[in-house]
Design an enzyme around this catalytic site. Structure first.
Site, PDB file in Angstrom:
ATOM      1  N   TRP A  88     -60.199 -44.326   5.968  1.00 43.19           N
ATOM      2  CA  TRP A  88     -58.597 -42.833   6.537  1.00 43.19           C
ATOM      3  C   TRP A  88     -58.331 -43.035   5.159  1.00 43.19           C
ATOM      4  CZ3 TRP A  88     -54.689 -46.003   9.216  1.00 43.19           C
ATOM      5  CH2 TRP A  88     -54.974 -46.805  10.595  1.00 43.19           C
ATOM      6  N   LYS A 136     -59.346 -39.235   9.314  1.00 44.53           N
ATOM      7  CA  LYS A 136     -60.693 -40.123   9.711  1.00 44.53           C
ATOM      8  C   LYS A 136     -61.706 -39.909   9.610  1.00 44.53           C
ATOM      9  CE  LYS A 136     -57.302 -41.404  12.947  1.00 44.53           C
ATOM     10  NZ  LYS A 136     -55.567 -40.814  13.570  1.00 44.53           N
ATOM     11  N   GLU A 162     -37.719 -47.377  18.676  1.00 39.63           N
ATOM     12  CA  GLU A 162     -38.289 -48.772  19.216  1.00 39.63           C
ATOM     13  C   GLU A 162     -38.288 -50.030  18.844  1.00 39.63           C
ATOM     14  OE1 GLU A 162     -39.326 -45.763  18.841  1.00 39.63           O
ATOM     15  OE2 GLU A 162     -40.593 -45.298  19.883  1.00 39.63           O
ATOM     16  N   THR A 214     -36.728 -41.610  22.458  1.00 44.34           N
ATOM     17  CA  THR A 214     -37.058 -40.796  21.458  1.00 44.34           C
ATOM     18  C   THR A 214     -37.362 -39.198  21.890  1.00 44.34           C
ATOM     19  OG1 THR A 214     -39.448 -41.310  21.986  1.00 44.34           O
ATOM     20  CG2 THR A 214     -38.152 -42.791  21.044  1.00 44.34           C
TER      21      THR A 214
END
Lengths: 551, 551
Positions: free
Chosen positions: B449, B444, B331, B187
């Site tokens: 959030w 945050k 992934e 990645t």
């Protein structure tokens, strides 16, 4: 070099939690004989499977790999058992309610079933066996039916709904080894004791993925499948597992397997797919010809179990039901082949020829043909040999039995672990299987094989022959030679020489394959399911009961 | 209780032998820029993969789990490498030819690549790196292109076809452990060193089955798929493996990824399916609007990599190309979700709303949402949390590097082994994922959030705002608070109070989420691929380079 992938086992509990969450609104629809069937969502099935597992563990003491058997039709409760039992680590044992009493008793004892879940409608079948089912401690009855025949049973009798009531609707399913036993099914077998096939979580999970692949059944949650093939028969071809994996709705006929209710449920519930054996489908065809029904929803039908007659396939094509032929056996989970025609044949005259084959192997099933001398035969569409298969959902042995720690080896498995299917046929260069014979029915003559089925078909093409059965008989010079037994049509005067010449004509049968031994019989002996019973003919020949003419 | 199933490993060599026999007539069609593309049958690919394995072993000394890298476009030779290298037990390392030189060098060194197979057209890219590729002993060049830049290279240079010539066309593929390494992909990552994901034979095999399931791509050998997504990018979404498993034909664009040749190859070769990222598809749309082409064969398009704009989806719907949205990452192999709408939505207004979600999880991908405090959030379509996933084709660590025997742990993985995707979003009760933010971009604030993307979209809906970017900035009381940076349209006189009121209007944004800090900027800083570069904004704020108004 290490792979960085997570080591997550392939478990039936995963199929359950997935189906009952992501596909929680999908349904199991169980026919009840009333206008409105019983509908249960996958979310409810998931909750009830958890309750069943709690009941089995806490109330009935099921632990470890205890066997929990089912004697049930296709219905929502049977689906709950399918998921609860393996997910908790126990082993589901589906009992075939069509088997003779003594075989059922033998099988339940061999598997050491501790619990049997039974449909109320099947209590009359179970009750007489109970005194002989010495390992069974609990009977759990579900659904309507007279339960009085169970009065006085040694095993404790429970009501399914009472057991589930109030139990938690979630269960901490254990993280099992994916190779551990999940479910078992015995092959009835024509000779010797029944043989137990034990599926693993891994084999069932992989098989479910294959069923859902577009080249096999390829269903999604936009489909409803009519599961006619019984859940006691090779896990209903893996459909309950495959459908829960992708949210396909299941239409379950319960005990209503007659043509009229099948036609009614198709019209009312509009399934898009069905899975059935040819005999059931033949009956449905007659029903649809007699009484018009709207069956337009049903566009794809998977037929297996035995070969589907081409005429039946054509008749269903005309109704808009596209038949996809498949082959498999208890030992193959069962998906072995599916007859999706290759791209180049679609829309051509060849297409139908491909569709009537047994089908093509998926990547998960390796295949080879073994000739009479043990040699490997080419995939040329001509060389006939015994089919042997290998793969992660193919059996490599049989269950050893209670207290037997080893698996039961068998001559059904080759030294290198392949399954010898007992089926004889050819494989084309593009991987299509055509089965012609059972291995026990081919005639081994001088190191070559003669197909009994081919001789029978050629004989039955003669206008004077009503039926014909060909069996192998011992021969000093050739090892075996064919014996042709024929049933003549009323008033026929044809003689054997004429029949033999007919076989030899137009290249029908090679000269060396022509039978020397002939006999006229009244009728071909048949098994209880209507197949030719060649054992009887071989015995009659051996005991001199047949009137033989030698040409 | 022992399962009686055969213990057959899930291997890439099995996909190869199956595809090149049962599907031997299926084709890899490689675009060459000429009228007639290069066509190679799966049977030929199988034979040449065996030849390549012999060459790698006998001529180049590849053994064990040696890494063999590819620096190649999508073409038949790359497919041969895909199968030969893992099937012989070595590890395929696909190099991303879009990466900067220093990253490519770092990656090849980290993986300790011994061999690189390179397309002739990419030699100019490879040659300058060679002095830094100290582990590379052999370069194998395939196809046209000037090879002179390789003159004088320390590594030995070979011609692909010369290596294969005369080699045996079969190979005794070893029976490997299915969990062994098969292929790797790094990645690029915006921070820190690139991270290596190592796929196993098992993960690739299972992923291939999932791709072929009807709910995912669901292709058969009656299909041809245009593989636009590069083979150097997460195994071209697993397509070469999946297609070989079921005989799907592959149309490979090689280096001809521009809209005009893509349109031409669709018209000429008539693929039924395509897989691509939105930007490529956007370019194709413009091309098709400018020059009429017959693209009627192409009825299904899988779009992933980044979210597909709804307008693009609608534009392709009008062309008869049904777009199926998908989400995944390196992934996750990459199939994480596919947006097949549920049955009840099909044909209703809801259908499109489902289709523009990231999609639904398959059984092989477990998902959960984690909130700012580490708590699990419900699947209610409203609670936004970081997506974590688990499954047999999901990474659980990163590659440790040469000589490092352990895997490389990372904060990307939870303590119980789940992948923390870094994506923030919601999951509906029926399992549909909607991603709203990258975790690093959410604000945050006081244990809750705030979505930067939601604020940006709301701001950009204001008629005076040309662009807007929202980033988290430190706040003594709340931990973090949003900073709104806006680019105003020319001549606009709107002030921040008006913008703030606009955000609060009609329930667009909850009051506690409204930014206090505002700044007008000339333009939003962007990365090389055109995404908002919020790192720059955060740095500018920290260093006091922005003119801030506090409301």
């Amino acid at each position: 070099m290490l792979s960085t992938m997570q080591d997550v086992p392939l478990l039936i509990s995963r199929i359950l939690t997935h189906g009952s969450s992501v596909h929680g609104t999908s349904q199991v629809i169980t026919w009840t004989g009333e206008t409105e069937p019983a509908r249960r969502s996958y979310a409810e099935i998931g909750a009830r499977a958890a309750q069943l597992a709690h009941a089995l563990r806490d109330d009935l003491g099921v632990e470890g790999d205890d066997r929990v058997a089912t004697l049930m039709w296709n219905n929502a409760e049977h689906v709950e058992a399918y998921f609860a039992i393996p997910s908790m680590g126990a082993v589901l044992h589906t009992l075939n309610l069509r088997l003779p009493a003594e075989q059922l008793t033998w099988i339940a004892g061999h598997a050491a079933d501790r619990v049997i879940i039974v449909n109320g409608s099947l209590v009359p079948l179970l009750a007489p066996l109970l005194p002989h089912l010495t390992t069974v401690e609990h009977i759990v009855v579900t659904g309507p039916g007279d339960r009085s025949p169970l009065d006085g049973a040694r095993a404790r009798v429970h009501d399914y709904e009472e057991l589930l009531a109030g139990k938690p609707t979630t269960y901490a399913w254990p993280e099992l080894d994916e190779r551990s036993a999940a479910a078992m099914c015995y092959t009835s077998g024509t000779t010797g004791d029944p043989k137990g096939v034990v599926y693993s979580h891994r084999s069932i999970y992989l098989h479910s993925m294959q069923v859902n692949m577009a080249e096999s059944m390829g269903l999604t949650d936009q489909d409803t499948t009519l599961v006619v093939v019984p859940q006691f028969h090779v896990n209903a071809w893996g459909l309950p597992h495959a459908t829960f994996m992708t949210g396909v709705n299941m239409l379950m006929p319960d005990r209503f397997l007659q043509p009229a209710p099948l036609a009614q449920m198709i019209e009312q519930e509009r399934p898009t797919h069905a899975a059935a054996v040819p005999t059931i489908w033949q009956g449905l065809l007659a029903e649809l010809n007699a009484h018009s029904r709207d069956v337009s929803s049903l566009t794809q039908v998977t037929i297996g179990g035995s070969a589907c007659p081409p005429s039946l396939m054509e008749a269903f094509d005309k109704l808009g039901m596209h038949v996809r032929h498949a082959w498999g056996m208890t030992e193959t989970s069962p998906l072995g082949t599916v007859a999706l025609p290759p791209a180049h044949a679609v829309g051509t005259e060849e297409e139908f020829a491909y569709r009537v084959t047994q089908g093509r192997f998926p990547a998960g099933v390796e295949a080879r043909l073994t000739g009479p001398g043990g040699e490997r035969l080419p995939w040329d569409g001509e060389s006939a040999g015994e089919l042997e298969v290998r793969g992660p959902w193919i059996a490599g042995a049989y269950y050893g039995g209670v207290g037997v720690e080893a698996l039961r080896p068998s001559e059904k498995f080759s030294e290198d672990g392949w399954l010898k299917t007992g089926d004889v046929g050819t494989i084309s260069a593009d991987g299509y299987l055509v089965l012609t014979d059972r291995a026990k029915d081919v005639i081994k003559s001088g190191g070559e094989w003669i197909s009994s089925v081919e001789l029978e078909n050629a004989l039955m093409a003669h206008p004077d022959v009503a039926e014909a059965a060909v069996v192998a008989v011992p021969d000093d010079k050739w090892g075996e030679r064919p014996l042709a037994t024929v049933v003549l049509k009323e008033g026929s005067t044809v003689d054997f020489t004429a029949l033999r010449e007919f076989l030899a004509g137009e290249g029908r049968i090679a000269k060396w394959q022509l039978p020397e031994r002939w006999s006229v019989i009244e009728a071909v002996p048949k098994t209880s399911v209507g197949k030719f019973d060649k054992k009887v003919l071989r015995r009659q020949y051996a005991e001199g009961e047949l009137d033989i003419t030698q040409l």
